[in-house]
Design a protein around this motif. Sequence first.
Motif, PDB file in Angstrom:
ATOM      1  N   LYS A  86       0.825  -1.217   0.000  1.00 55.50           N
ATOM      2  CA  LYS A  86       0.000   0.000   0.000  1.00 55.50           C
ATOM      3  C   LYS A  86       0.858   1.265   0.000  1.00 55.50           C
ATOM      4  CE  LYS A  86      -3.888  -2.104   2.367  1.00 55.50           C
ATOM      5  NZ  LYS A  86      -4.667  -2.153   3.598  1.00 55.50           N
ATOM      6  N   ALA A  90       0.659   4.301  -2.613  1.00 55.28           N
ATOM      7  CA  ALA A  90       0.407   5.662  -2.154  1.00 55.28           C
ATOM      8  C   ALA A  90       1.490   6.615  -2.637  1.00 55.28           C
ATOM      9  CB  ALA A  90       0.308   5.691  -0.633  1.00 55.28           C
ATOM     10  N   ASN A  93       0.932   7.191  -6.417  1.00 59.87           N
ATOM     11  CA  ASN A  93      -0.206   8.073  -6.659  1.00 59.87           C
ATOM     12  C   ASN A  93       0.103   9.506  -6.246  1.00 59.87           C
ATOM     13  OD1 ASN A  93      -1.694   5.972  -7.708  1.00 59.87           O
ATOM     14  ND2 ASN A  93      -2.711   5.529  -5.770  1.00 59.87           N
ATOM     15  N   ASP A 107       1.690  13.763   2.790  1.00 60.21           N
ATOM     16  CA  ASP A 107       0.447  13.447   2.100  1.00 60.21           C
ATOM     17  C   ASP A 107      -0.377  12.492   2.967  1.00 60.21           C
ATOM     18  OD1 ASP A 107      -1.351  13.367  -0.127  1.00 60.21           O
ATOM     19  OD2 ASP A 107      -0.571  11.358  -0.577  1.00 60.21           O
ATOM     20  N   HIS A 109      -2.506  10.095   2.236  1.00 60.71           N
ATOM     21  CA  HIS A 109      -2.500   8.689   1.821  1.00 60.71           C
ATOM     22  C   HIS A 109      -1.176   8.007   2.185  1.00 60.71           C
ATOM     23  CE1 HIS A 109      -6.280   9.184  -0.240  1.00 60.71           C
ATOM     24  NE2 HIS A 109      -5.796  10.249  -0.874  1.00 60.71           N
ATOM     25  N   ARG A 112      -1.172   7.444   5.958  1.00 65.46           N
ATOM     26  CA  ARG A 112      -2.063   6.340   6.310  1.00 65.46           C
ATOM     27  C   ARG A 112      -1.420   4.996   5.966  1.00 65.46           C
ATOM     28  NH1 ARG A 112      -6.470   7.507   3.249  1.00 65.46           N
ATOM     29  NH2 ARG A 112      -6.687   9.397   4.469  1.00 65.46           N
TER      30      ARG A 112
END
Length: 189
Positions: A86, A90, A93, A107, A109, A112
């Motif tokens: 993930k 992230a 992206n 950021d 994302h 997280r």
Amino acid sequence: MGDHRGPCGARRNRPSRLWGRAMVAAARRRTGRTLEAMEVAYLHGGLRLAGYACIAELHRLGLVRAMSGTLVAVSTSTSLPDRAPKLLIAVRNGLKQPHSWQTLRHDAHVLRAGAALGTRLIRRDWMLSAARQRRLRLLAIPGLLVAGWYLIQVVILAMDFTATTPSDTLTRNQAKATGAALCERPGGR
């Protein structure tokens, strides 16, 4: 064990590299699978090093290129490998717009995904949670106090054995002379 130069001329510390290899080998024995590069990086330096590992992986795949201090996503249409972590997704992206890592790591994302990676490492017992770290620190305090107390006692004891004054020396010499005089027999033998 000294430092040596890596492939890019950067200094690398040999014990650190051996520690990383030992962690990967322990993970393989324990769970049957190895730790990913970004997991080892997260263990050594948190989200910052894990992010650098993601950027290196994206660069290896040809998806990211660096230009004058900013990272630029070259190809967003190319798909990532199956079961990509993930954090890697992230970071990719987040790089749709030119960013440096310093701005990208804030950021939402990325934060997280980094928190999820840390939670997974805690769950798998590779890291200590904040509560367990605090508990270990509190448990260490009595041990340090006891060790300090015994260190003070050893210093005091050592000072007692080494401290001699001239009066102590005189008293010892007098005792030796008195003992020798008492042990002598009259008659010369």
